[in-house]
Design an enzyme around this catalytic site. Structure first.
Site, PDB file in Angstrom:
ATOM      1  N   LYS A 194     -89.478-118.623 -36.174  1.00 55.52           N
ATOM      2  CA  LYS A 194     -88.801-117.445 -36.094  1.00 55.52           C
ATOM      3  C   LYS A 194     -87.382-117.997 -36.777  1.00 55.52           C
ATOM      4  O   LYS A 194     -86.831-119.060 -35.972  1.00 55.52           O
ATOM      5  CB  LYS A 194     -88.640-116.683 -35.036  1.00 55.52           C
ATOM      6  CG  LYS A 194     -87.478-115.624 -35.189  1.00 55.52           C
ATOM      7  CD  LYS A 194     -87.454-115.070 -34.140  1.00 55.52           C
ATOM      8  CE  LYS A 194     -86.297-113.622 -34.057  1.00 55.52           C
ATOM      9  NZ  LYS A 194     -86.284-112.764 -33.077  1.00 55.52           N
ATOM     10  N   LYS A 247     -92.045-115.272 -38.975  1.00 53.97           N
ATOM     11  CA  LYS A 247     -91.081-114.481 -39.238  1.00 53.97           C
ATOM     12  C   LYS A 247     -89.886-115.320 -39.872  1.00 53.97           C
ATOM     13  O   LYS A 247     -89.231-116.052 -39.164  1.00 53.97           O
ATOM     14  CB  LYS A 247     -90.849-113.704 -37.971  1.00 53.97           C
ATOM     15  CG  LYS A 247     -89.555-112.889 -37.958  1.00 53.97           C
ATOM     16  CD  LYS A 247     -89.382-112.400 -36.577  1.00 53.97           C
ATOM     17  CE  LYS A 247     -88.288-111.318 -36.534  1.00 53.97           C
ATOM     18  NZ  LYS A 247     -87.842-110.903 -35.167  1.00 53.97           N
TER      19      LYS A 247
HETATM   20  C1  PBG Z   1     -85.186-109.866 -30.969  1.00 50.34           C
HETATM   21  C2  PBG Z   1     -85.854-109.675 -32.508  1.00 50.34           C
HETATM   22  C3  PBG Z   1     -85.221-109.401 -33.621  1.00 50.34           C
HETATM   23  C4  PBG Z   1     -86.282-109.316 -34.479  1.00 50.34           C
HETATM   24  C5  PBG Z   1     -87.451-108.958 -33.982  1.00 50.34           C
HETATM   25  N1  PBG Z   1     -87.131-109.309 -32.446  1.00 50.34           N
HETATM   26  C6  PBG Z   1     -83.693-109.700 -34.078  1.00 50.34           C
HETATM   27  C7  PBG Z   1     -82.992-110.942 -33.948  1.00 50.34           C
HETATM   28  O1  PBG Z   1     -83.738-111.869 -33.669  1.00 50.34           O
HETATM   29  O2  PBG Z   1     -81.993-110.829 -34.221  1.00 50.34           O
HETATM   30  C8  PBG Z   1     -86.044-108.866 -35.929  1.00 50.34           C
HETATM   31  C9  PBG Z   1     -86.842-108.028 -36.408  1.00 50.34           C
HETATM   32  C10 PBG Z   1     -86.561-107.358 -37.764  1.00 50.34           C
HETATM   33  O3  PBG Z   1     -85.533-107.812 -38.532  1.00 50.34           O
HETATM   34  O4  PBG Z   1     -87.178-106.283 -38.299  1.00 50.34           O
HETATM   35  N2  PBG Z   1     -84.756-111.290 -30.737  1.00 50.34           N
END
Ligand code: PBG
Length: 322
Positions: A194, A247
């Site tokens: 991520k 992601k």
């Molecule tokens: C929680 C999380 C996030 C997303 C999914 N889980 C936000 C982040 O890490 O700031 C992002 C999902 C999206 O942008 O659609 N940590």
């Protein structure tokens, strides 16, 4: 080459990659109240939903043949530790129990995102502490909270636990907690790679989870690093994750491909909020053909090597594919 492109039936015969409603996961944002359906400003067509509305949404998704739902929560109140995340009566726990009891649940995989940022007053994904150089997110003390959260969501009815926090060691900690709680059959889908991305911006409005200071670059990955992404995946597999989630999707399709060539576990990719919002903005301007662009963006994710895609377009795409 053109002989095999002459008709739709010929093209269908030689098509290499498929896209089906069952490959799609639909994210839902649960909020307190009844009859609440509040549209997110930067994400047209995405709503914060009270549980009664979410149950209706789940039934709609099941009827369209969508593969599963991914849950996020907006708690009644927030605090330093994010206690709302593991509260047995937390917003997602309540939502899971309600949806588990609906007819929709039999057709859908219910996936619970595990993170603290929606529940902490400071908006970070873990416990924070002041140091001489400023604030820091503490890794190991956060693991206990994530583990408790994972177990609590599984006990409330989640079919899959999906940690998105990017703390080191969280997969192992959550696996242990699940096993102790008697949830040894509940799989983990770790957000293994991520990246710290600008494309999460609209989500932070949807989930009310923007960090109140600083950014997430000390725990989410640097966008330049593909080898490091492979190490993250190896570590999560070593700790016992059953599937991995990549992601964002579109700016990182090469990372998805590299993961596909490296591992044999199921891979999901998250077409994140910013990817959705920029397409919606172009549709609103009349600059892109909506239906074709939705399907092409998802087909690209599948072709890169993902087995399934998390997408805010899940319902739209499922209708187009029907
Ligand atoms: C929680 C999380 C996030 C997303 C999914 N889980 C936000 C982040 O890490 O700031 C992002 C999902 C999206 O942008 O659609 N940590």
């Amino acid at each position: 080459m053109r002989r095999l492109r002459r008709s739709e039936s010929m093209r269908a015969l030689v098509r290499e990659t498929t896209l089906e409603p069952g490959d799609l996961i639909y994210p839902l944002f649960l909020c307190p109240g009844e009859g609440v359906r509040r549209e997110v400003g930067s994400m047209p067509g995405v709503f914060q939903l009270s549980i009664d509305e979410a149950v209706r949404e789940a039934e709609g998704a099941a009827a369209l043949g969508i593969g599963g739902l991914l849950f996020f929560g907006l708690p009644e109140s927030k605090d330093e530790e994010g206690t709302g995340a593991w509260d047995q009566n937390g917003i997602v726990q309540q939502g899971l129990r309600a949806i588990k009891n609906s007819t929709a649940a039999k057709k859908l995989v219910l996936i619970a995102d595990v993170c603290l940022c929606e529940y902490t007053s400071h908006g970070h994904c873990g416990i924070i502490a002041e140091t001489a150089e400023g604030w820091t997110v503490k890794n190991d003390p956060t693991l206990d909270l994530l583990a408790k959260t994972g177990a609590s969501l599984a006990l409330a009815g989640a079919d899959v636990i999906a940690p998105s926090d990017m703390m080191d060691g969280r997969v192992g900690a959550i696996r242990t907690a699940l096993d102790i709680a008697g949830c040894e059959d509940t799989p983990i889908l770790s957000y293994a790679s991520k990246f710290a991305s600008a494309f999460y911006g609209p989500f932070r409005e949807a989930a009310d989870s923007a960090p109140q200071f600083g950014d997430r670059k000390s725990y989410q990955m640097d966008g330049a690093n593909i080898r490091e992404a492979m190490r993250e995946i190896d570590l999560d597999l070593g700790e016992g994750t059953d599937m991995i989630l990549m992601k964002p999707a579109m700016p990182y399709l090469d990372v998805i491909r590299a993961a596909r060539e490296r591992v044999d576990v199921p891979i999901g990719a998250y077409q994140v909020s910013g990817e959705y919002s920029m397409l919606q903005a172009a549709f609103a301007k009349g600059w892109l053909d909506r239906d074709r662009a939705i399907l092409e963006s998802l087909l690209g994710i599948r072709r890169a090597g993902a087995d399934f895609a998390v997408t805010y377009f899940a319902k739209d795409a499922a209708k187009l594919l029907a």
